[in-house]
Each structure stands twice: as C-alpha cells, then as structure tokens.
Design an enzyme around this catalytic site. Structure first.
Site, mmCIF file in Angstrom:
data_model
loop_
_atom_site.group_PDB
_atom_site.id
_atom_site.type_symbol
_atom_site.label_atom_id
_atom_site.label_comp_id
_atom_site.label_asym_id
_atom_site.label_seq_id
_atom_site.Cartn_x
_atom_site.Cartn_y
_atom_site.Cartn_z
ATOM 1 N N CYS A 65 0.832 -1.208 0.000
ATOM 2 C CA CYS A 65 0.000 0.000 0.000
ATOM 3 C C CYS A 65 0.867 1.257 0.000
ATOM 4 O O CYS A 65 1.595 1.514 0.968
ATOM 5 C CB CYS A 65 -0.915 -0.048 1.227
ATOM 6 S SG CYS A 65 -1.756 1.486 1.617
ATOM 7 N N CYS A 68 0.157 3.682 2.877
ATOM 8 C CA CYS A 68 0.651 3.073 4.125
ATOM 9 C C CYS A 68 2.147 3.324 4.273
ATOM 10 O O CYS A 68 2.633 3.651 5.360
ATOM 11 C CB CYS A 68 0.383 1.570 4.156
ATOM 12 S SG CYS A 68 -1.355 1.110 4.093
#
Length: 140
Positions: A65, A68
């Site tokens: 991600c 993230c």
C-alpha cells in the site's frame, strides 16, 4: 497503571506519573519508554488491548500500500512523542487477515484507537504527523 512491554509483551504495573525519566520492564528489563510501534498478531492482539490502561493506536496497513508506506515514518515519529501515554501498534493485514476481517477493515491505512479495551475512534486514510499527534492527544 498497566502497560504492555514493547519488547517481550509482558504486562507491567507502573505508577501513573506526568512524565517518566526511566521505566523498565519487570520481566525483560528493557525500557518501557521505547516508542517504536509494536506488531500485533492474532495471538497477541486481545492480550495487548485488554492489558493496556493507556490508549492503543493501531495502524492497519499492508506492505504493498503506497499511502501506508508514506504514513509509516509519520506514525513512528508520532509514537516517539507519547512514551507511556499511548501505545502505538501495527497490524499487517496481509499477514493477519483474520484481524482485518474481524474489524471490518475495508481500506488501508485505517487507524483504530482503543481505550479501556474498546474501540473509541476509527479513521481511514494516511495521516501526517501533526494529525496523528492531534488524534492521539484526544484520547490521553
């Protein structure tokens, strides 16, 4: 108050103070002032949440991600500002799919704040350090 050691995950009872110069784990003797986020798994999740008298800030994330990855350093910097005031933790949703399903994680990153063993706040999307600090400050 009860706090979970970030090194050995044992529960420690320490006096509630405004600030701490030194606080070591009774079991492993490492510093409880260590602020690096700890990894939660299916096996230690409930024990950490239930045995923390301080708010537990959980970052549900995944290694693939992009947002993230961008938020990761901010999460660590924010954790450093709250030793023994909040426990910063991470759940890798790739490895811990049961936890992701249990908490209905539909997008990542998602931050969930637990206090007294119960979810009290949830927010999805990457946050910068200032917003993470503000979020944490609401619950300490």
């Amino acid at each position: 108050m009860r706090v979970v050691c970030p090194h050995c995950k044992s529960v420690n009872n320490i006096p509630l103070l405004e600030s701490y110069k030194k606080a070591n784990c009774g079991k492993c003797k490492n510093s409880l002032l260590e602020t690096k986020p700890i990894e939660l798994t299916d096996t230690n999740f409930d024990e950490v949440i239930v045995n923390s008298d301080i708010p537990v800030i959980i970052d549900f994330w995944a290694p693939w991600c992009g947002p993230c990855k961008m938020m990761g350093p901010n999460f660590e910097k924010s954790a450093a500002k709250f030793p023994l005031k909040a426990l910063y933790t991470k759940v890798n949703t790739e490895n811990e799919q049961n936890l992701g399903a249990r908490f209905g994680i539909r997008s990542i990153p998602t931050i969930i704040v637990f206090k007294n063993g119960k979810e009290v706040h949830r927010i999805s999307g990457a946050l910068d350090e200032v917003n993470l600090n503000n979020l944490t400050s609401q619950f300490i």
